[in-house]
Scaffold this motif. Structure first.
Motif, PDB file in Angstrom:
ATOM      1  N   LEU A 254      14.407  71.397   1.903  1.00 38.32           N
ATOM      2  CA  LEU A 254      15.005  72.413   1.041  1.00 38.32           C
ATOM      3  C   LEU A 254      13.956  73.325   0.434  1.00 38.32           C
ATOM      4  N   ALA A 257      13.914  76.597   2.060  1.00 39.78           N
ATOM      5  CA  ALA A 257      15.198  77.287   2.194  1.00 39.78           C
ATOM      6  C   ALA A 257      15.257  78.481   1.239  1.00 39.78           C
ATOM      7  N   GLU A 261      20.242  78.704  -1.566  1.00 44.02           N
ATOM      8  CA  GLU A 261      20.538  77.386  -1.007  1.00 44.02           C
ATOM      9  C   GLU A 261      19.887  76.292  -1.833  1.00 44.02           C
ATOM     10  N   ARG A 264      21.954  75.910  -5.073  1.00 43.65           N
ATOM     11  CA  ARG A 264      23.243  75.236  -4.884  1.00 43.65           C
ATOM     12  C   ARG A 264      23.061  73.729  -4.717  1.00 43.65           C
ATOM     13  N   TRP A 294      19.813  66.464   3.768  1.00 43.87           N
ATOM     14  CA  TRP A 294      20.409  67.794   3.598  1.00 43.87           C
ATOM     15  C   TRP A 294      20.916  68.268   4.942  1.00 43.87           C
ATOM     16  N   ARG A 296      21.752  71.318   6.819  1.00 43.87           N
ATOM     17  CA  ARG A 296      21.390  72.716   6.643  1.00 43.87           C
ATOM     18  C   ARG A 296      22.572  73.669   6.887  1.00 43.87           C
ATOM     19  N   GLY A 299      25.284  72.916   4.146  1.00 49.32           N
ATOM     20  CA  GLY A 299      24.765  72.855   2.786  1.00 49.32           C
ATOM     21  C   GLY A 299      25.109  71.562   2.071  1.00 49.32           C
TER      22      GLY A 299
END
Length: 439
Positions: A254, A257, A261, A264, A294, A296, A299
């Motif tokens: 993450l 990202a 994203e 969140r 995670w 991707r 999400g």
């Protein structure tokens, strides 16, 4: 270190595990002597605490704990969550490696564990079973497989002897902490050590973990942000936990990202922690990043580990709600009072360091309550640096150390872990909006 280098048998007997801890002590002792002589030759006057916490000694300790696994390694993982007063960033990085760097069981030892759980013909349950683990931590290692029915599974296999070694491991590590001087002699750790033993015994109970997995699956079934696997009941054993295999990448990914994203995902995890604390009455208290994946494209976040779920005592939830309300009030005195009630501060600390404590509280309140647009920016490390600078002399005043109840210590472990993850991911969160519904 290659996967081939990571295959080492788990020491099972009390004497063999005590011997492994003795190797840690011996390695550290030689390192202390060597480093101490070196500093004396340079005209320095070294302190024992500084000599114990050198990177070379930390590397030796982390490597031996990784080989031992079990409760000893779990305590090392907890050290990695220390927020900065005790460990330098270099030392934190070394201990953080314990999150996913346990050694693997040799395949012969693994085969004996599986045969003990499912019988000598255990392979009849599978179309495929990968003998090389996809993950390894303190209590067990995880293997990927496909059942005869075609159901993809992840199989958590507990290290042999780990459950039996919990009490002796914790007692031995506690003795080392006392002898090292890292823990002040006036602190009574007996209640906290007893609770740590109880917690780790529960983590080693895979039947209980399966129950908690089912419970969280129901609690979160209508929340599209999370994925919770289910256990394979017919193959569930006290030392073997098969569950649905869930696709995903490590949560650390993450970090690269886009901002939205990251925000969140962190909001989802923070809101889950608040619901656990104030609504569910149960919290998964191990924030190890290896417990999450995670996804991707969607999400969504997969929750993988429920061994450390513990009930939230009503008095602990009430104490955290009082702290939350005090924070939202913006009143320094109320926050200080809540921290005193929870025993995160002692009256003696307030008497001696009251001004610095109030400045720390004021810094945090300003950061949370006066954030531009209501968005707290966790990439801004200025407030953290300011708080740590003021906290350092308070932390070093070891004669005034106090401990909250063991229950709060485990809950705080999760809360601190979420805060550190927010810093790591450099997220922006509307904290006040998230906190107010629980006030």
């Amino acid at each position: 270190m290659t996967d081939r280098d990571r295959f080492r048998a788990v020491p099972q007997g009390r004497l063999s595990r005590l011997g492994a801890l003795g190797q840690i002590v011996g390695g550290i002792a030689s390192g202390v002597v060597s480093e101490g002589l070196n500093r004396l030759a340079q005209g320095e006057r070294p302190h024992l605490r500084d000599l114990l916490l050198t990177p070379s000694n930390a590397l030796k300790t982390a490597e031996h704990l990784s080989r031992m696994r079990g409760a000893a390694m779990k305590l090392g993982q907890m050290i990695a969550l220390e927020p900065g007063e005790l460990l330098t960033p270099e030392l934190q990085a070394i201990f953080s490696s314990l999150g996913s760097s346990a050694h693997f069981m040799p395949q012969a030892q693994l085969g004996r564990c599986l045969a003990e759980a499912w019988g000598p013909d255990w392979r009849r349950h599978f179309r495929h079973f990968d003998m090389t683990p996809i993950a390894a931590a303190s209590i067990g290692q995880v293997h990927r497989g496909v059942l005869s029915s075609g159901r993809p599974v992840a199989v958590k296999v507990q290290y042999p002897g780990v459950a039996r070694s919990i009490d002796s491991d914790i007692d031995n590590v506690a003795t080392l902490l006392r002898l090292s001087g890292l823990v002040p002699r006036h602190l009574d750790l007996s209640a906290h050590l007893a609770e740590a033993k109880r917690q780790l015994r529960e983590e080693a109970d895979y039947l209980r973990e399966a129950d908690e997995m089912r419970r969280f699956h129901l609690l979160l079934k209508d929340d599209p942000r999370f994925v919770v696997p289910l256990p394979v009941d017919e193959l569930l054993r006290p030392g073997v936990l098969p569950m649905d295999f869930v696709e995903g990448v490590p949560l650390e990914r993450l970090g690269t990202a886009p901002q939205a994203e990251r925000d969140r995902a962190m909001q989802a995890l923070a809101e889950l922690a608040l619901r656990e604390l104030f609504l569910f009455g149960a919290m998964q208290t191990d924030p190890n990043l290896g417990n999450y994946l995670w996804q991707r494209e969607s999400g969504r976040i997969a929750l993988l580990d429920f061994g450390a779920v513990r009930p939230v005592l009503p008095e602990s939830a009430a104490a955290y709600r009082a702290l939350l309300r005090a924070t939202l009030s913006g009143e320094i005195e109320r926050v200080r009072g809540a921290l005193l009630d929870m025993r995160y501060l002692s009256p003696a600390q307030v008497a001696r360091h009251g001004k610095a404590l109030d400045e720390m509280i004021s810094t945090v309140l300003d950061h949370v309550l006066k954030a531009p647009g209501g968005q707290v920016d966790f990439s801004d490390r200025g407030p953290l640096v300011a708080v740590q600078a003021r906290a350092q002399p308070i932390f070093l005043d070891r004669s005034l150390w106090a401990l909250p109840s063991p229950d709060k210590m485990f809950l705080q472990r999760k809360i601190t872990g979420m805060a550190l993850l927010a810093l790591k991911l450099r997220v922006r969160l509307s904290l006040v909006d998230m906190l107010e519904p629980h006030a």
